[in-house]
Design an enzyme around this catalytic site. Structure first.
Site, PDB file in Angstrom:
ATOM      1  N   GLY A 322      -8.768 -36.668  30.623  1.00  0.00           N
ATOM      2  CA  GLY A 322      -8.583 -37.476  29.253  1.00  0.00           C
ATOM      3  C   GLY A 322      -7.725 -36.646  28.505  1.00  0.00           C
ATOM      4  O   GLY A 322      -6.686 -36.386  28.797  1.00  0.00           O
ATOM      5  N   GLU A 323      -8.192 -36.981  27.129  1.00  0.00           N
ATOM      6  CA  GLU A 323      -7.093 -36.300  26.068  1.00  0.00           C
ATOM      7  C   GLU A 323      -5.949 -36.690  25.760  1.00  0.00           C
ATOM      8  O   GLU A 323      -5.364 -36.408  24.739  1.00  0.00           O
ATOM      9  CB  GLU A 323      -7.189 -34.648  26.479  1.00  0.00           C
ATOM     10  CG  GLU A 323      -8.440 -33.905  26.659  1.00  0.00           C
ATOM     11  CD  GLU A 323      -8.141 -32.193  26.902  1.00  0.00           C
ATOM     12  OE1 GLU A 323      -6.780 -32.005  26.525  1.00  0.00           O
ATOM     13  OE2 GLU A 323      -8.991 -31.648  27.323  1.00  0.00           O
ATOM     14  N   GLY A 324      -5.425 -37.817  26.760  1.00  0.00           N
ATOM     15  CA  GLY A 324      -4.169 -38.215  26.634  1.00  0.00           C
ATOM     16  C   GLY A 324      -3.218 -37.526  27.508  1.00  0.00           C
ATOM     17  O   GLY A 324      -1.840 -37.919  27.584  1.00  0.00           O
TER      18      GLY A 324
END
Length: 357
Positions: A322-324
């Protein structure tokens, strides 16, 4: 401005520019479409930006953060306070998204849309931005009722839109990406995916950040109970978001709508961002024309969500963070696609003979 105003001003990508881009690709000094997905990307970016000379050099990833009442059901591998701790790490430039963004020459914005804790942090890097637009301190446990009110669902979408709108204008951004932080957020994401796609909770649900088999069974059961209790209406994206969604998921939808509104491409990260993309798609189907799926997550539900929207991930690196991070990694491929269509010569330009047959 409200959501209806935003949607009414989102136009389809330019079909005529897309045709021109395909014509140029057909005449580049290579066998027909020999660079595969890179050819596709270049053409899509041309049609999104309405030009045969697109640029993707001004970049930002929007990391939306929020907490989830559903963690009461023991569906997460980490305690809820990690949401706030990781926001602090993002702002300090210490985390994976920061490292990969520096490599991709992308700015990082972190936004507190609904964390339980309050983070007071000053970015250590001029390319980092921290914004607080807290709608509420975490969602409610959706096995006991709706995750949030419809009004709150609208507010978190508008928060994401307003944040992205301001940054797009301030930095003249031409490529943005979505990211997330929120312990327990794969559970509402899988729930949103199950509602829209019609797939079962078993198909849509994975191990998240590292739960064990018993927790996975609880997670599947929680999703089933939440959907049965709340009966979200897939024809009403705000209803789905409010009943089984997340504050940061709504904000991600707002970021995507901002990209479409400003006619710039949006790289969508993993399963949480895909859930936000589903909400944006449900509100404004034409917004999908501005979306590019950054990567294939190991979460099984993500690919079902992408298929529902007709998107295909660019890279498969086995990511599940995640997080980008996956979206930022895909920035390299997007830049390559743009360079292919803008910098490689055609047969006529290079004086190279074309095929005889």
């Amino acid at each position: 401005m409200n959501i209806k105003d935003i949607i009414s001003n989102i136009e389809p990508a330019d079909k005529e520019v897309f045709r021109q881009a395909q014509e140029r690709t057909a005449n580049l000094i290579m066998p027909p479409r020999a660079l595969g997905r890179l050819n596709d990307i270049g053409e899509k970016i041309c049609s999104i930006q309405r030009t045969m000379k697109p640029k993707v050099d001004k970049r930002m990833v929007f990391v939306m953060a929020g907490d989830h009442g559903i963690v009461e059901e023991r569906v997460a591998a980490f305690p809820q306070e990690v949401t706030g701790q990781m926001m602090g790490a993002f702002v300090a430039g210490l985390a994976s998204i920061n490292v990969l963004s520096r490599q991709a020459k992308s700015k990082v914005l972190v936004a507190d849309i609904g964390a339980v804790c309050d983070v007071n942090a000053v970015p250590a890097d001029p390319d980092n931005t921290f914004v607080v637009k807290k709608i509420r301190k975490g969602t409610a446990n959706f096995t006991k009722g709706a995750a949030m009110t419809r009004e709150e669902a609208e507010k978190c979408i508008m928060a994401g839109f307003e944040i992205a709108d301001e940054m797009i204008k301030r930095y003249d951004l031409n490529l943005i990406a979505t990211g997330d932080m929120g312990i327990g957020n794969t559970t509402p994401s899988s729930a949103i995916g199950a509602v829209f796609t019609g797939e079962t909770a078993e198909v849509m649900t994975g191990f998240g950040s590292g739960i064990d088999s018993d927790a996975l069974k609880r997670k599947i059961d929680v999703i089933k109970r939440g959907i049965e209790l709340n009966k979200p209406d897939k024809s009403d994206a705000l209803d789905v978001l409010s009943k089984v969604g997340g504050l940061e998921i709504g904000a991600i939808a707002g970021v995507i709508l901002a990209g479409a509104y400003h006619k710039i491409p949006v790289l969508v990260d993993g399963i949480i961002s895909a859930a936000g993309a589903l909400i944006a798609y449900g509100l404004c189907p034409v917004a999908v024309e501005y979306m590019i799926s950054g990567h294939k997550s190991v979460e099984p539900g993500q690919i079902k969500m992408l298929q529902y929207m007709g998107l295909e991930p660019l890279v498969d690196l086995g990511l599940r963070l995640g997080e980008g991070t996956g979206a930022v990694m895909a920035m390299h491929s997007v830049e390559a696609g743009v360079r292919v269509i803008t910098e490689i010569s055609t047969f006529a330009e290079a004086g190279v003979s074309t095929k005889e047959m």
